[in-house]
Design a protein around this motif. Structure first.
Motif: not given
Length: 309
Positions: A122-134
């Protein structure tokens, strides 16, 4: 103990048509160490041997001779330990089209035996702007988004050493800024970073120390500040709409309307500008700047191997 150690690394590729014919020596006795916590740049023109060196480090290829270690683990004889300490972001876009982004990261975690890793994912997704693409399938992502996922995959097992092979090639400014902010934070927290890039302004801004390869041999190894001090001149920069006189054009680095010329002193600057006026041309936006890493790189690459080794 170095984070990465290359010792007398050579790599030969056999001839393509006749294996007994002379082949290509991609790496010729390359040796240097990267210390824990360094942000280290590996630069060179296409064909210099950068990809061969990283492929050997990552275990995708074997050196013809020499040794490579990652925090003391030999990449051949102790390959499992070496791989666990290493996270590699490849230059090519490689992805599995059958999984979502989160599934791909969970599977990547499993390769390294890491369980219950969703908080870090989750931290990686948020830091790399991928949260909405999970929950998006990898096939649905743009090229820039796929590259973000490659970065996340390389970092999902929290490696001690991060290798970035042309990570910002062909990506937008937003991704570059987000990526460098995140990688800089990891570096400050103790991660070692090895970067290859053709964007030399990135290397100058990020890397504390730099090695340069040319034709498989290391031709420079120094801190970034030391390399910048070796520049033999300042640079005269201006814009022009017409063709330069040949005597000046032969010395210039020309990008569209922008002309850059090495200028050792005020007399040389006046000589250039006088020649332009005598040719009936008008130089616009004239400025003198300090030499940057690109200027140093071009000087080093222009030297003969024997003189620079």
């Amino acid at each position: 103990m170095p984070a990465i150690s290359f010792h007398s690394v050579c790599k030969n590729y056999p001839g393509t048509r006749n294996r007994s014919a002379p082949g290509v020596r991609a790496l010729d006795d390359v040796s240097f160490d990267i210390q824990p916590g360094e942000f280290f740049g590996l630069l060179g023109p296409n064909g210099a041997g950068k990809t061969s060196l990283i492929s050997i480090l990552a275990g995708l290829s074997r050196a013809t001779s020499g040794t490579v270690t990652v925090h003391g683990s030999n990449v051949v004889s102790d390959y499992a330990a070496a791989r666990r300490k290493l996270g590699v972001v490849p230059q090519e876009l490689v992805f599995d089209p059958f999984f979502t982004v989160r599934e791909a990261l969970r599977i990547q975690s499993g390769y390294f035996g890491v369980r219950n890793n969703d908080d870090w994912i989750d931290e990686l997704l948020a830091s790399l702007g991928l949260s909405d693409k999970a929950s998006a399938n990898m096939r649905q992502l743009s090229g820039g988004m796929k590259r973000r996922v490659l970065v996340a995959q390389a970092l999902v097992h929290k490696p001690q050493v991060i290798v970035l092979d042309e990570p910002t090639a062909g990506v937008d400014v937003e991704l570059r800024q987000a990526l460098w902010q995140f990688i800089a934070r990891l570096n400050k927290q103790g991660s070692t970073v090895l970067l290859t890039t053709h964007y030399l302004e990135e290397a100058e801004a990020l890397c504390s120390r730099i090695a340069m390869l040319k034709q498989g041999r290391m031709v420079a190894l120094a801190t970034t500040s030391e390399l910048l001090k070796t520049a033999s001149s300042n640079v005269l920069r201006f814009k022009i709409d017409s063709e330069l006189p040949k005597a000046i054009a032969d010395k210039a680095r020309i990008t569209g309307r922008i002309v850059q010329l090495p200028a050792h002193n005020a007399i040389e600057i006046e000589h250039y500008l006088s020649a332009i006026r005598e040719a009936g041309l008008v130089a616009e936006d004239v400025e003198i700047r300090k030499a940057d890493l690109e200027d140093v790189f071009l000087e080093v690459m222009a030297e003969k191997i024997g003189a620079s080794a």
